[in-house]
Design an enzyme around this catalytic site. Structure first.
Site, PDB file in Angstrom:
ATOM      1  N   HIS A 133      21.518  31.785  26.160  1.00  0.00           N
ATOM      2  CA  HIS A 133      22.219  30.655  26.786  1.00  0.00           C
ATOM      3  C   HIS A 133      23.719  30.643  26.473  1.00  0.00           C
ATOM      4  CE1 HIS A 133      18.588  28.941  28.269  1.00  0.00           C
ATOM      5  NE2 HIS A 133      18.087  28.665  27.079  1.00  0.00           N
ATOM      6  N   ASP A 251       8.293  31.261  24.916  1.00  0.00           N
ATOM      7  CA  ASP A 251       8.076  29.830  25.095  1.00  0.00           C
ATOM      8  C   ASP A 251       7.406  29.484  26.418  1.00  0.00           C
ATOM      9  OD1 ASP A 251      10.426  30.795  26.166  1.00  0.00           O
ATOM     10  OD2 ASP A 251      11.715  29.236  25.337  1.00  0.00           O
TER      11      ASP A 251
END
Length: 314
Positions: A133, A251
């Protein structure tokens, strides 16, 4: 420069500094993630089969290939002597965070060196903070430096690699990697992500080499495999990468409360095999995989174990 690997070993790079980074009590991106991975690799009988390497820290010039100097300097200035500094509502740093981040980025550099020089066939980097990110001039989503981007830039600058593929199977869009490489024809990024979901981007690609596919919540493993077969693998084979880097986020596992997807360990094992086949065809098997997300400790440990087991051919 592109000679075949002298060793078929799978390297495992990490550093104790990565466990010292802390973002506050109860934060899902915690040091226990690395302990859970190690415990599971030991329990699965994989730990002693890996080539263990302490990651050296990246240097400023290596980070500056993908991050603005002003951003790097601002992080250093903000680094606290005690307590926490919040960079955004989800991302904080403590006094050890920058050291951890330098070693996390350095792990990717070291792994690239190992696979390009033939000291390992492939490598897994058990690191934190994660990276995908982090944009060129912005920390976000638990990420400080874009570890995969630093590794890719190192491969291109130091080894003359002309085609690097980034495979991102984290459940969140790798907006930072896209921000850094969207205009670079030497980099192909294939990814998927739950949509709509943080960081609320990726559905409109920013460049022709950005093949990120939004998928709705409750996407199953079968749907994921179909997407990989229909979109990722053809794009990768057409690109013919000389090196593959993986943003390995776990995830999207159905037990991970960070998302609402339905993957299980066998899906991670399968996609690893598929990417390995592409690497065998085009990149002499060279893969560097770097930990991103995965916050349920049990499913994280199990998923990394099957991923590493496939990489090691065990």
């Amino acid at each position: 420069m592109f000679s075949a690997a002298k060793s078929d070993a799978t390297a495992y790079l990490t550093h104790s500094a990565c466990a010292m980074h802390d973002m506050g009590k109860g934060h899902p991106e915690c040091a226990e993630r690395l302990a859970a991975i190690q415990d599971r690799l030991i329990a699965a009988g994989l730990w002693d089969c890996l080539l263990h390497v302490d990651a050296e820290p990246a240097i400023y010039a290596q980070l500056e290939r993908v991050h603005d100097a002003e951003y790097l300097d601002r992080l250093a200035m903000l680094s606290p002597s005690h307590g926490y500094v919040h960079l955004d509502p989800d991302t904080a740093i403590n006094s050890f965070s920058l050291r951890a981040a330098y070693h996390a980025a350095g792990a990717g550099i070291g792994a690239v060196n190992m696979v390009m020089q033939g000291h390992a066939q492939n490598a897994f980097c058990a690191i934190r903070p994660p990276g995908h990110h982090a944009e060129r001039n912005k920390a976000m989503g638990f990420c400080l430096f874009n570890n995969v981007a630093v590794a890719a830039a190192h491969a291109m600058a130091e080894y003359g690699v002309e085609r690097v593929a980034v495979v991102d199977f984290d459940v969140h869009h790798g907006n930072g990697t896209e921000d850094i490489f969207c205009d670079d024809p030497r980099v192909l990024m294939v990814g998927w992500f739950q949509h709509p979901f943080f960081p609320y981007s990726g559905d409109e690609p920013r460049g022709p080499g950005m093949k990120n596919i939004p998928k709705p919540r409750a996407t199953t493993g079968a749907d994921f495999r179909q997407m990989v077969s229909d979109f990722w693998i053809p794009a990768l084979n057409e690109f013919a990468p000389q090196l593959i880097l993986i943003s390995a986020g776990f995830d999207a596992h159905r037990e991970d409360d960070m998302s609402s997807m339905g993957l299980v360990e066998s899906d991670y094992a399968w996609v690893t095999r598929e990417v390995m086949q592409v690497a065998k065809t085009h990149a002499q098997g060279r893969i560097v995989s770097m930990l991103e997300g995965g916050y349920d400790l049990s499913s994280l440990g199990r998923s990394v174990a099957v991923h590493v087991k496939e990489m090691a051919g065990l």
